[in-house]
Design an enzyme around this catalytic site. Sequence first.
Site, PDB file in Angstrom:
ATOM      1  CG  HIS A  62      41.873  35.989  41.482  1.00 13.94           C
ATOM      2  ND1 HIS A  62      42.338  35.022  42.343  1.00 13.94           N
ATOM      3  CD2 HIS A  62      42.056  37.154  42.139  1.00 13.94           C
ATOM      4  CE1 HIS A  62      42.765  35.576  43.445  1.00 13.94           C
ATOM      5  NE2 HIS A  62      42.606  36.873  43.360  1.00 13.94           N
TER       6      HIS A  62
ATOM      7  CD  GLU B  13      41.418  41.293  41.995  1.00 18.92           C
ATOM      8  OE1 GLU B  13      42.231  41.519  42.918  1.00 18.92           O
ATOM      9  OE2 GLU B  13      40.509  40.450  42.068  1.00 18.92           O
ATOM     10  CG  HIS B  14      46.370  39.369  41.711  1.00 13.18           C
ATOM     11  ND1 HIS B  14      47.241  39.155  42.747  1.00 13.18           N
ATOM     12  CD2 HIS B  14      45.154  38.995  42.169  1.00 13.18           C
ATOM     13  CE1 HIS B  14      46.585  38.667  43.783  1.00 13.18           C
ATOM     14  NE2 HIS B  14      45.314  38.556  43.449  1.00 13.18           N
TER      15      HIS B  14
ATOM     16  CD  GLU C  71      44.613  36.326  46.544  1.00 14.57           C
ATOM     17  OE1 GLU C  71      43.490  36.297  46.006  1.00 14.57           O
ATOM     18  OE2 GLU C  71      45.418  37.267  46.399  1.00 14.57           O
TER      19      GLU C  71
END
Length: 413
Positions: free
Chosen positions: A37, A40-41, A118
Site C-alpha cells: 500500500h 502504491e502511494h 488514512e
Amino acid sequence: GCRVAVVSRPDERRACLIVEVAAGSHDEPPAWPGLAHFLEHLLFLGGEGYPAERRLLPFVQASGGRVNASTGARLTEYHCEVPAELLEEAGLRLLDMLARPRLDADAQLAEAQVLEAEYLARGADPRQQGLCALLDALALGHPCHAFVAGNGASLAPRRDDFRATVADFHRRFYRAGNCRLMLVGPQPAPELLALGERLAALLIPGEAPVRSVPPAMLPLCSHHWHLGQASAAPRLWLGLALEGRAEGARAALGWLREQISSDLPGSLQQQLREAGLIDGWDVQSAYAHAGQALLALEVEPVADDDRACAQVRAALLRWLSAFAARAPWREALATQAAERPWQLAALAPLELGRFWLEQGAGQPDGDALRNLAAMLAGVGEERLSSVRASALLAPGPTSVCGFSLAPGGGHSL
C-alpha cells in the site's frame, strides 16, 4: 508478456486506462505490514519522465478526470479516466510512474504520515470494521488475519533496509508479465491496441514471479459475531467462504456476485425486502486468490436483533442451495445475455473497463461454471459467517486485522 485488452466505443467522449498489477498486501514481507500500500502511494509522486507538477495526478485533475488506485490482498489497480484526446498523455504518465518511480527518501518520510492518517480514517469506518470482522472469521493461519493496511508504526522510511525492500518489491512485481492493461475509448480498436502495446512496452521486462498458495480458509474461527458501532446505523455482514479451482474463478465469482446483487422481481434481495427483513444489501468480493474467495454482503436489516440475522442467514443458504441445483444455469445466462447490452451501455469507460477485466469478453465459460457449481455444492453453515453491528452492542474492544474493533464472538443463532 503484458496482456493488453481494449474496448472501442465510438460515441464516447472520455477514455480510460486501467493497469492491474498481480501483487498486493499478501505478497509483501511479513516484517513490513502495509509495504504494498505504501508503494502504491509513492508511485503517485511521479516517475523519472514526469516529476513534480508534470506527473499523472495534477494532469488528470486539471482535465476534470478521475484518477486513483487501490491495493488489495493480491491485486493492485491503477486507473485514470480523461477526455479521450488526452488518453495517450495520461497513459504515458501512468506507465512512467509504474516503471520508473523516483522513490525519493524524503518523500517516503512524508508519505508514511499520509498512510497513518488514512489508517486512522479507515479504522473509524463502519464498512472497514465489518469487512475486518468477516476476514478474521477465516481459519487461523490464513493471511487475511494479518494487518495489511499499514500505518506510521509498521513502516520505517528512515531505515535503509526498509527502503531497499520497497525497491526490491517494485522490481519483483511491477514487471510486464505480471500486469494487465485495459483501454476504453472512442478510438478504433486497432488504434487503442497499438497505444496499449506502446504503453506496455514501457514496463520493466520480465515474467510474473511465483506466488505462494494460501492455506485453507476453513474451518471458520467464528460463525457469528457482535460488533459495537456507536456512530453507525445497524448493519448485518454476511461472509461466504468458497474454495475451488483457480481457472475461471474470477469470472465465475463476478457472475455469482451479480446474481446475489440482483434486485429484479423474484430475486433473493427482492424476496427479503417483501418479507420485511432487509431494506437492501451490497455485495462485494472481500478476498479472491488461487481459487479461494470470500463474498461479503453488507445488509441493511429492518430489525436490529439476532433473530432477523438468523432469518437472513437461513434465506441466503436456501437460495444458494436452490441456485446450485439449477447449474449450469442456462435460463439465467440467457436472461443475462439479453440484458447485457443495455447494462454495459450505461457504464462510464472506467466502470466498463473494470467489468471486462473481471468477467472477460462475455459470460463465464463452461469450465468456470462447473468450477462454481462444485464450489457451491453442499454449501452450508460451515461456510457462512455473520457480524451484527449495532449501537445496542458494546462488548470490550480488541484488535482485528490491525484495526481496533469492539466485537464479541462465539454467539450462536
